[in-house]
Write an enzyme that holds these catalytic residues in place. Structure first.
Site, PDB file in Angstrom:
ATOM      1  N   LYS A   1       0.853  -1.404   0.140  1.00 28.91           N
ATOM      2  CA  LYS A   1      -0.117   0.199   0.001  1.00 28.91           C
ATOM      3  C   LYS A   1       0.830   0.959  -0.157  1.00 28.91           C
ATOM      4  CE  LYS A   1      -4.071   1.604   2.795  1.00 28.91           C
ATOM      5  NZ  LYS A   1      -4.585   1.554   3.635  1.00 28.91           N
TER       6      LYS A   1
ATOM      7  N   SER B   1      -9.839   2.082   2.882  1.00 30.46           N
ATOM      8  CA  SER B   1      -8.853   2.775   1.807  1.00 30.46           C
ATOM      9  C   SER B   1      -7.825   2.388   0.693  1.00 30.46           C
ATOM     10  CB  SER B   1      -7.949   4.018   2.664  1.00 30.46           C
ATOM     11  OG  SER B   1      -7.445   3.240   3.873  1.00 30.46           O
TER      12      SER B   1
ATOM     13  N   SER C   1      -9.982  -0.226   7.180  1.00 36.33           N
ATOM     14  CA  SER C   1     -10.086  -0.017   5.639  1.00 36.33           C
ATOM     15  C   SER C   1      -8.847  -1.661   5.376  1.00 36.33           C
ATOM     16  CB  SER C   1      -8.731   0.998   5.841  1.00 36.33           C
ATOM     17  OG  SER C   1     -10.148   2.463   5.051  1.00 36.33           O
TER      18      SER C   1
HETATM   19  N1  GLN Z   1     -13.585   4.964   6.236  1.00 29.93           N
HETATM   20  C1  GLN Z   1     -13.031   5.168   7.214  1.00 29.93           C
HETATM   21  C2  GLN Z   1     -12.233   6.604   6.789  1.00 29.93           C
HETATM   22  O1  GLN Z   1     -12.625   7.220   6.281  1.00 29.93           O
HETATM   23  C3  GLN Z   1     -12.268   3.920   7.237  1.00 29.93           C
HETATM   24  C4  GLN Z   1     -10.186   4.332   6.417  1.00 29.93           C
HETATM   25  C5  GLN Z   1      -9.632   3.672   6.767  1.00 29.93           C
HETATM   26  O2  GLN Z   1      -9.506   2.627   8.201  1.00 29.93           O
HETATM   27  N2  GLN Z   1      -8.324   4.014   6.918  1.00 29.93           N
HETATM   28  O3  GLN Z   1     -12.230   7.087   8.126  1.00 29.93           O
END
Ligand code: GLN
Length: 499
Positions: free
Chosen positions: A84, A164, A188
């Site tokens: 990532k 994400s 995410s």
């Molecule tokens: N969807 C959540 C956010 O936007 C979690 C994102 C994540 O886990 N990095 O904060």
């Protein structure tokens, strides 16, 4: 057992199958890397990789072949992975998929990725993600959205892979790497895994080092793997986890041999079913799948217990205060001086303003504004402090449940299957935030959570079940996850429509 596999199909192997094939000299690490490099080149339509590093991969694979020949192979020797773009990789561009980092090339390697290379893994490239990991659909990346390799039956509409870590999940599902690193602040790892028929585990907060991972919300961020199977994730996590003095929140506890817990009996385990997760209006197919999961675990000898997590309903609003608050402070460092992008201004203040306005996308700017607001004097007590109190109550909810002898909690992973690109959140960001309703609780309480594919919905799209464990008891999640995987079967993408 692999001698009948054409080289192009080496990408179809699981991580552990490939490990065995390499050991048995049925193919070389170089052949394995080449097969993946070709698959990645053919899959640019998915936009899963933001940077391909084939030369790097071939160099590492050649070194692995030497080690394999000498018989001193590491646990991940010669296995091609995707990373990532939130993980700093030494000498390899790292951007968090934000314009503000421009062409930042870190002079250091994140602890987690360095442990993968220590164990012999091969890097294929950097994977797309929502900008600074903020999002649930991978549509906020400066490199554009990732396309889910899954499509609805009889439809060619492009779907999101979740976020994400959308690039990680899409790449694993489309066989563009054997496994990938990911991070999970509010879901995410688990949500994109659920949207793509892959397995993802967010370990206990403190299990993996955060050093060298671009920070979003430091008290919630945690690294973990996305893989094709529960076993693959167990193998990955063993290499990723471990104490690191460079992250003071990283815990000094021995890392178990997680793979040994895959296949272990779950007989007599007590599984909690939280009644508060039975949301009004919960999608009927997801509700049915949840029941199916209950039945599978029962059949394997587990005991099912109804439990209560009375504060679960406050997790999402509290998360969307805590996470932006921490983000606003973490992202203060992007000032046009130290990293990547700089827009000129008349003076330093104008330079800051112009750089930040040009460098951050809309969702990141929204989070910075919310975060700054909830931390500002006069609002701090009303929002941030209250959210922190909710967090304590949530933690206590789980402690009480585990004190009753519950070994793990079973819930759906997401409130829906993958949705279309552009379909959610454009008029109301809260619509997008609601995707995280089942996952954020786990981050707020610092617990481990795994998402395992468990079925397809009526549109032919994968759905996942989530198991939540006691702190540092990832092993139980692997044992239970394996039971679900065995009962449900695996969910490979049907057609390689992108190639
Ligand atoms: N969807 C959540 C956010 O936007 C979690 C994102 C994540 O886990 N990095 O904060």
């Amino acid at each position: 057992m692999f001698s009948d596999i054409p080289v192009t199909d080496l990408t179809r192997l699981t991580l552990t199958e490939a490990r065995e094939g390499l050991k048995a000299k049925q193919f070389s690490a170089t052949e394995l890397a080449k097969a993946h490099i070709a698959a990645v080149e053919q899959a640019r339509a998915l936009n899963a990789y933001v940077l391909e590093t084939p030369e790097h991969a071939l160099k590492q694979a050649a070194a692995s072949d030497e080690k394999l020949a000498k018989g001193d192979a590491g646990p991940l020797e010669g296995l091609p992975l995707g990373i990532k773009d939130l993980f700093a990789t030494k000498g390899v561009r790292t951007t968090a998929c934000s314009r503000i980092l421009g062409n930042f090339v870190p002079p250091y390697e994140s602890t987690v990725s360095s442990q993968l290379w220590r164990d012999g893994a091969v890097m294929l490239g950097k994977l797309n993600n929502d900008e600074f990991a903020m999002g649930s659909s991978n549509e906020s990346s400066a490199f554009g959205p990732v396309v889910n390799p899954w499509r609805r039956a009889q439809s060619s509409a492009k779907l999101v892979p979740g976020g994400s870590s959308g690039g990680s999940a899409a790449a694993v599902a489309a066989h563009l790497c054997l496994a990938a690193t990911a991070t999970d602040t509010g879901g995410s790892i688990r949500q994109p895994a659920a949207f793509t028929g892959t397995v993802g585990i967010k370990p206990t907060y403190g299990r993996c080092s955060r050093w060298g991972i671009i920070a979003y919300a430091s008290s919630l961020d945690q690294a973990g793997p996305i893989g094709k199977t529960v076993r693959d994730c167990a193998v990955m996590l063993r290499s990723m986890a471990g104490h690191d003095p460079k992250d003071t929140t990283c815990v000094d506890r021995p890392v178990p041999d997680y793979e040994a817990s895959v296949g272990r009996s779950v007989k007599g385990m007590r599984i909690g079913i939280p009644k508060e997760y039975r949301l009004e209006g919960l999608n009927a197919e997801i509700d049915a799948l949840w029941q199916q999961g209950i039945d599978w675990l029962k059949a394997a000898g587990a005991e099912i217990v109804e439990i209560s997590l009375p504060h679960a309903k406050y997790a999402l609003p509290a998360y969307y205060i805590v996470a932006p608050a921490e983000a606003s402070s973490n992202l203060a460092r992007y000032d046009g001086v130290r990293y990547g992008l700089r827009e000129q201004g008349r003076d330093i203040v104008e330079m800051y303003e112009k750089t930040r306005a040009a460098g951050f996308g809309a969702e990141v700017r929204r989070r910075i504004m919310i975060g700054t607001y909830v931390l500002s004097s006069g609002y701090y007590d009303a929002y941030y402090l209250r959210a922190q109190k909710v967090r304590t109550l949530l933690k206590r909810d789980f402690e009480q449940v585990y004190d009753q002898g519950i070994d793990a909690v079973l819930t759906p992973a997401t409130p829906s299957s993958a949705f279309g690109i552009g379909e959610q959140g454009s008029s109301d960001p809260v619509e997008m935030y609601l995707n995280d309703v089942f996952t954020v609780t786990v981050n707020m309480a610092g617990l481990p959570g795994i998402s395992v594919p468990a079925g397809l919905d009526s549109q032919g799209l994968p759905l996942g079940l989530q198991l939540i464990g006691r702190p540092f008891d990832e092993e139980t999640l692997f044992s239970l996850g394996q039971v679900i995987e065995e009962a449900a079967g695996r969910f490979p993408v049907g057609e390689r429509w992108w190639a």
